[in-house]
Enzyme design. Structure first.
Site, PDB file in Angstrom:
ATOM      1  N   THR A 174       0.823  -1.220   0.000  1.00  0.00           N
ATOM      2  CA  THR A 174       0.000   0.000   0.000  1.00  0.00           C
ATOM      3  C   THR A 174       0.846   1.254   0.000  1.00  0.00           C
ATOM      4  O   THR A 174       0.467   2.276  -0.554  1.00  0.00           O
ATOM      5  CB  THR A 174      -0.914  -0.002   1.239  1.00  0.00           C
ATOM      6  OG1 THR A 174      -1.818  -1.092   1.105  1.00  0.00           O
ATOM      7  CG2 THR A 174      -1.707   1.279   1.380  1.00  0.00           C
ATOM      8  N   TYR A 199      -8.196   0.716  -3.077  1.00  0.00           N
ATOM      9  CA  TYR A 199      -7.099   1.222  -3.913  1.00  0.00           C
ATOM     10  C   TYR A 199      -6.377   0.016  -4.493  1.00  0.00           C
ATOM     11  O   TYR A 199      -6.663  -1.132  -4.150  1.00  0.00           O
ATOM     12  CB  TYR A 199      -6.116   2.047  -3.061  1.00  0.00           C
ATOM     13  CG  TYR A 199      -5.584   1.271  -1.891  1.00  0.00           C
ATOM     14  CD1 TYR A 199      -6.213   1.346  -0.645  1.00  0.00           C
ATOM     15  CD2 TYR A 199      -4.507   0.391  -2.022  1.00  0.00           C
ATOM     16  CE1 TYR A 199      -5.771   0.591   0.419  1.00  0.00           C
ATOM     17  CE2 TYR A 199      -4.067  -0.372  -0.960  1.00  0.00           C
ATOM     18  CZ  TYR A 199      -4.698  -0.268   0.256  1.00  0.00           C
ATOM     19  OH  TYR A 199      -4.280  -1.022   1.310  1.00  0.00           O
ATOM     20  N   THR A 234       1.589  -4.377   4.186  1.00  0.00           N
ATOM     21  CA  THR A 234       1.407  -4.605   5.632  1.00  0.00           C
ATOM     22  C   THR A 234       1.026  -6.050   5.945  1.00  0.00           C
ATOM     23  O   THR A 234       1.288  -6.527   7.030  1.00  0.00           O
ATOM     24  CB  THR A 234       0.281  -3.702   6.177  1.00  0.00           C
ATOM     25  OG1 THR A 234      -0.914  -3.947   5.417  1.00  0.00           O
ATOM     26  CG2 THR A 234       0.662  -2.235   6.117  1.00  0.00           C
ATOM     27  N   ASP A 235       0.414  -6.754   4.998  1.00  0.00           N
ATOM     28  CA  ASP A 235      -0.112  -8.089   5.316  1.00  0.00           C
ATOM     29  C   ASP A 235       0.950  -9.044   5.827  1.00  0.00           C
ATOM     30  O   ASP A 235       0.719  -9.784   6.777  1.00  0.00           O
ATOM     31  CB  ASP A 235      -0.792  -8.712   4.079  1.00  0.00           C
ATOM     32  CG  ASP A 235      -2.147  -8.078   3.811  1.00  0.00           C
ATOM     33  OD1 ASP A 235      -2.796  -8.473   2.832  1.00  0.00           O
ATOM     34  OD2 ASP A 235      -2.521  -7.171   4.572  1.00  0.00           O
ATOM     35  N   GLU A 264      -1.236 -28.273  28.358  1.00  0.00           N
ATOM     36  CA  GLU A 264      -2.524 -28.971  28.158  1.00  0.00           C
ATOM     37  C   GLU A 264      -2.391 -30.145  27.204  1.00  0.00           C
ATOM     38  O   GLU A 264      -3.352 -30.838  26.910  1.00  0.00           O
ATOM     39  CB  GLU A 264      -3.559 -27.968  27.595  1.00  0.00           C
ATOM     40  CG  GLU A 264      -3.961 -26.914  28.620  1.00  0.00           C
ATOM     41  CD  GLU A 264      -5.066 -26.020  28.076  1.00  0.00           C
ATOM     42  OE1 GLU A 264      -4.805 -24.817  27.937  1.00  0.00           O
ATOM     43  OE2 GLU A 264      -6.155 -26.531  27.767  1.00  0.00           O
TER      44      GLU A 264
HETATM   45  N1  DGL Z   1      -2.454  -5.814  -0.094  1.00  0.00           N
HETATM   46  C1  DGL Z   1      -1.893  -5.838   1.251  1.00  0.00           C
HETATM   47  C2  DGL Z   1      -0.355  -5.856   1.185  1.00  0.00           C
HETATM   48  O1  DGL Z   1       0.214  -5.536   0.142  1.00  0.00           O
HETATM   49  C3  DGL Z   1      -2.343  -4.676   2.073  1.00  0.00           C
HETATM   50  C4  DGL Z   1      -1.811  -3.420   1.564  1.00  0.00           C
HETATM   51  C5  DGL Z   1      -0.934  -2.743   2.593  1.00  0.00           C
HETATM   52  O2  DGL Z   1      -1.466  -2.323   3.648  1.00  0.00           O
HETATM   53  O3  DGL Z   1       0.290  -2.699   2.367  1.00  0.00           O
HETATM   54  O4  DGL Z   1       0.230  -6.226   2.206  1.00  0.00           O
END
Ligand code: DGL
Length: 363
Positions: free
Chosen positions: A46, A60, A126-127, A320
């Protein structure tokens, strides 16, 4: 008129001007010379995304803007560091493969060996930023700062977070204080360890958090540090990306109520060397699953219990589940996706249960 024909005052004034100019010049060139050299390795996400309208903070396309445009959009960088960019990939990070991790790790390892490189910034989606940051934390042998940065909103959105995140990441990557701290993730003014941090929220700028707290903050071009990572990393790691040319397949099976063994058996068929059991609570395993996991363990596949609780799991060995009896492993405080990264790296070095469990406790 010759120099000596000027009055004593005029001569003294002239000489002091020359001296002052020399000092200022030296200071300026020192300031120029003191600017750190930071390399940005761009992978997409992103932070390189673009939406159709300023109102689109969540709608986007990721991985559109090239690294040179990201740099050009930040004139303030001039004061902070000498920066150059490389477009390593241009993908959304959910599409990262083990081969991407290997290629990125090897590029970072090569760059940090260069005397004209003081720090590395990796722009990333971010993923899976937390996975890449942990991977680099484990396998790149350097004291130099490695900083993963991302953004929750595209640069086209109102109150986009990417520009300041990138500026802060470059500040940290160029900071001597960040040396020896392991791979870091800089987002939302906060410095987190690549080991601990996770994307806890999927729609807000404060998405990245560590169950054990951040390492520091970045405020107005300066980093402030409050603690260090206690686990082994980078130069204290036994793993070296330069000695790793392939990564074994480790899969994650998500378990909730009414779980069955279909996924586990399918993963075993595709050649997984280990399965991360992403269990509820303490990495709990349903009674109906135990026979299958025992059968797969008997075929040499490792079973690693992790917890998919949200704010920070802590899976205790033999708590457990009789891990000793079943010859299973526990992921300690690592969430399933982090456990997958560590298992993938650890299995390049050993297949021994005791050694693997030691590694899960030390990294
Ligand atoms: N499409 C996801 C990624 O590229 C989310 C976009 C982002 O937040 O970077 O990790």
């Amino acid at each position: 008129m010759r120099f000596r024909q000027f009055s004593g005052f005029a001569r003294a004034l002239f000489l002091s001007m020359v001296l002052l100019g020399g000092v200022l010049g030296a200071q300026f060139s020192h300031a120029e010379a003191a600017k750190p050299n930071v390399v940005i390795l761009a992978t997409g996400g992103t932070i390189a995304g673009a939406g159709a309208d300023a109102m689109n903070s969540a709608t986007y396309q990721a991985a559109k803007v090239p690294v040179d445009k990201l740099i050009a959009g930040l004139p303030q960088l001039e004061k902070i560091a000498t920066v150059r960019g490389e477009q390593v990939f241009q993908i959304a990070s959910e599409s990262f493969r083990n081969d991407n991790l290997l290629a990125l790790g090897k590029r970072v390892a090569a760059l940090v060996k260069q005397n004209d490189v003081d720090g590395i910034v990796i722009t990333h989606g971010t993923d899976t930023a937390e996975e890449t940051a942990y991977f680099l934390n484990l396998v790149v042998k350097t004291e130099k700062p490695i900083v993963v940065v991302a953004s929750m909103r595209p640069g086209t959105a109102i109150s986009a977070d990417g520009a300041l995140n990138l500026l802060n990441a470059i500040t940290v990557a160029g900071s001597k204080d960040a040396r020896g701290k392991g791979a870091l993730v800089v987002m939302n003014d906060t410095i987190n360890s690549g080991r601990d941090v996770s994307k806890m929220i999927n729609i807000r700028p404060d998405a990245f958090q560590s169950p054990w707290g951040p390492l520091g903050l970045v405020v107005e071009g300066k980093s402030y540090w409050f603690r260090k990572l206690d686990k082994r990393h980078t130069t204290t790691s036994e793993f070296d990306i330069e000695k790793i040319d392939a990564l074994p397949l480790v899969e994650i099976a998500y378990a909730a109520g009414n779980v069955n063994d279909t996924a586990y058996r399918a993963f075993a068929k595709t050649g997984a060397k280990a399965i991360i059991h992403a269990g509820p609570g303490n990495g709990s395993v349903a009674g109906t699953l135990v026979p299958t996991l025992q059968e797969l363990r008997g075929k040499g596949l490792h079973i690693i219990r992790s917890s998919h609780v949200n704010a920070g799991g802590f899976v205790l060995r033999n708590a457990e589940q009789p891990d000793d009896k079943y010859d299973w492993l526990v992921a300690h405080d690592l969430n399933p996706q982090k456990a997958r990264i560590l298992a993938t790296v650890a299995l390049t070095a050993t297949n021994d249960t005791k050694e693997l469990q030691r590694i899960f406790m030390e990294y």
